[in-house]
Design a protein around this motif. Sequence first.
Motif, PDB file in Angstrom:
ATOM      1  N   ARG A 103       0.814  -1.213   0.000  1.00 26.44           N
ATOM      2  CA  ARG A 103       0.000   0.000   0.000  1.00 26.44           C
ATOM      3  C   ARG A 103       0.851   1.268   0.000  1.00 26.44           C
ATOM      4  N   GLN A 105       3.070   1.666  -2.383  1.00 28.34           N
ATOM      5  CA  GLN A 105       3.516   1.803  -3.769  1.00 28.34           C
ATOM      6  C   GLN A 105       2.623   2.792  -4.520  1.00 28.34           C
ATOM      7  N   PRO A 106       3.156   3.421  -5.572  1.00 29.47           N
ATOM      8  CA  PRO A 106       2.392   4.444  -6.305  1.00 29.47           C
ATOM      9  C   PRO A 106       1.535   3.843  -7.419  1.00 29.47           C
ATOM     10  N   SER A 141      -1.298  10.463  -8.570  1.00 28.36           N
ATOM     11  CA  SER A 141      -0.837   9.220  -7.958  1.00 28.36           C
ATOM     12  C   SER A 141      -0.440   9.463  -6.509  1.00 28.36           C
ATOM     13  N   ASP A 142       0.210  10.584  -6.253  1.00 27.16           N
ATOM     14  CA  ASP A 142       0.645  10.881  -4.889  1.00 27.16           C
ATOM     15  C   ASP A 142      -0.537  11.154  -3.964  1.00 27.16           C
ATOM     16  N   ARG A 145      -1.584   7.751  -3.000  1.00 24.29           N
ATOM     17  CA  ARG A 145      -0.540   7.103  -2.190  1.00 24.29           C
ATOM     18  C   ARG A 145      -0.552   7.613  -0.754  1.00 24.29           C
ATOM     19  N   GLN A 146      -0.787   8.897  -0.587  1.00 20.73           N
ATOM     20  CA  GLN A 146      -0.829   9.452   0.771  1.00 20.73           C
ATOM     21  C   GLN A 146      -1.966   8.840   1.584  1.00 20.73           C
ATOM     22  N   SER A 149      -1.161   4.921   2.219  1.00 16.07           N
ATOM     23  CA  SER A 149      -0.076   4.696   3.172  1.00 16.07           C
ATOM     24  C   SER A 149      -0.343   5.328   4.531  1.00 16.07           C
ATOM     25  N   TRP A 153      -6.433   4.430   5.688  1.00 10.78           N
ATOM     26  CA  TRP A 153      -6.520   3.801   4.371  1.00 10.78           C
ATOM     27  C   TRP A 153      -7.681   2.822   4.250  1.00 10.78           C
TER      28      TRP A 153
END
Length: 281
Positions: A103, A105-106, A141-142, A145-146, A149, A153
């Motif tokens: 989790r 990973q982008p 994507s970020d 991802r935030q 991670s 989540w």
Amino acid sequence: MANYVIGDVQGCLDSLLTLLDKIRFNPKNDTLWFAGDLVNRGPRSLDTLRFIKNLGENAHTVLGNHDLHLLALWCNSGRSHESDTIAEVVNAPDGEELVDWLRGQPLALRLPVVDNTLNGALLTHAGLLPQWSFDDALALSDEVRQVLSGPDWQAFMAELYGNKPNRWEQSLEGFDRLRLIVNVFTRMRMMRDDGKIDFKYKLEPADAPPELKPWFELERGFSGEGPIVFGHWSTLGQLKNKAGYCLDTGCVWGGQLTALRLEDEAIIQVDAVEPPLPTIP
């Protein structure tokens, strides 16, 4: 020293090891880039995750729809399917460690520029909307991802599944925004002229209804950007396309596992080692 982008592994670790042997992969010098869908449907999802994670900085991956399906099942937010082979990850003693790694990973990565061959290609699992630049893609994507991670989540995973919204608007917020970003990067194949994404059609573009077009056939407005390397579409029937390269060649269905060497754009393939699944979904 070489960089290899590898298509959908889907738990077919024996095929991956055969491919790495063919390219003479040296973890001291070479780097692997995976197009997502590391797990599911193949027989060795757990071993595949362990192997790739243990490569450390010599392996990078984007998330695919099957990887996200594993995350959803981990937190009891997804519905298991008969073809799933990821329960072994959920039940493994190091399952939580593997899930936490996954989790982080982008959804998109910029591939390294090597001898100016691919001119800074972008790696995603399924594709890229024509109105998104590479910088847009990495920023979006970020965003995901935030969340993935972060501590909340699991709340997002409970809202992950769904086909709406199916058209991008910058004004989208909350889970609707995140869901569409994830669906673009991990599920998209076909689009309509009005910008809506079709999530149902999965076969060859030549057989599609006339109102549908592959996402990579639509014109992009960003000159100077490199190609897009992706997987996800085992029935596409072509490696090179208008956008770049599709590296999903249906290993889990009895096809091949494919690697693209960035240094010279060489294609290296091995036939699937594992017994094929009976039908393409």
